[in-house]
Design a protein around this motif. Structure first.
Motif: not given
Length: 271
Positions: A5-9, A106-111, A118-122, A145-146
């Motif tokens: 799950i890649n989240i562009i944030l 705890m969205g990251v942990q739930m996924l 889970v990858l967060i792209h900033v 966030l983990g």
């Protein structure tokens, strides 16, 4: 098979979240041969759904009151997309809702419980918005966030890859040795340098993006099929058919993107 799950944030608009989404999507779909679900969530400036190549899905995360909240995100992402390979382009107007979902709920942990990585792209851009981008990154890092955090140094940050001519970010090697990076030392392993489009290739690049055509569609097209694509002139009026030269330019731009994104190979080569 591992799913991602890649989240562009990012908390600011106009810093290249959608451009980065298209680059990452082509990298994963074409270079890594992955099946990707591209999700457009930007209610103010949704453009991904206009790209036929990505077959994007638009999700409106507003609840019954018209607000985007951590709960409204949780209800759709965790239930419908936790098992998918997804890239989620978030809008700046929903940053705090996404941040709250990832941190407070705890969205990251739930996924992760459901098996997703889970990858967060900033994105970070130069100029007036640089400080705000670093503040956003600091907030995300400090929240612990983990998730794996990927920083995108985006010198060509607007929709047409032009960026700011007189201001540039340091490269990935330089930036980790600068005082501004001290809060992130040892916490961020992956830095992508977004390529700037050469001025000689700008017309072709701008033309296809204005028509929501990907680089790969032109780069991988046969010479016969190029006639199905038009290049635009002033006022976005078609002036000629795509040529072999356009094909070579798109191949070069895509090659530059894929070469810069190969630093992410360790993240996506997990079986």
């Amino acid at each position: 098979m591992q799913n991602y799950i890649n989240i562009i944030l990012g908390a600011k608009g106009g810093i290249g979240k959608t451009v980065i989404t298209t680059y990452l999507a082509e990298f994963l779909m074409v270079k890594k041969r992955q099946k990707i679900t591209v999700i457009d969530t930007d209610t103010n400036n949704g453009t991904l759904i206009k790209y036929p190549f990505f077959m994007s899905r638009f999700i409106d995360f507003k609840d019954e009151t018209g607000a985007i909240t951590a709960l409204s995100i949780q209800e759709q992402i965790a239930e419908e997309y936790s098992n998918a390979n997804a890239i989620i382009d978030t809008g700046a107007n929903s940053y705090y809702a996404w941040f709250s979902y990832l941190k407070d709920m705890m969205g990251v942990q739930m996924l992760q419980i459901k098996g997703a990585k889970v990858l967060i792209h900033v994105p970070i851009v130069p100029g007036q918005m640089q400080t705000e981008c670093f503040n956003c990154l600091k907030e995300i890092v400090n929240a612990d966030l983990g998730a794996e955090i990927v920083v995108h140094l985006n010198n060509g940050f607007n929709s047409f890859g032009q960026g700011i001519k007189n201001e540039r970010l340091p490269n990935a090697i330089e930036i980790v040795n600068m005082p501004m990076w001290a809060p992130f030392a040892g916490k961020i392993k992956y830095i992508v340098e977004e390529p700037r489009i050469q001025i000689t290739m700008k017309h072709t690049y701008d033309s296809i993006r204005n028509q929501y055509i990907t680089l790969s569609e032109i780069a991988d097209s046969s010479l016969d099929n190029l006639k199905n694509y038009s290049m635009l002139g002033e006022d976005n009026i078609p002036t000629r058919k795509a040529s072999a030269c356009d094909k070579l330019m798109c191949q070069k731009i895509r090659s530059d993107i894929f070469n810069n994104y190969k630093v992410l190979d360790p993240l996506y080569d997990i079986k």
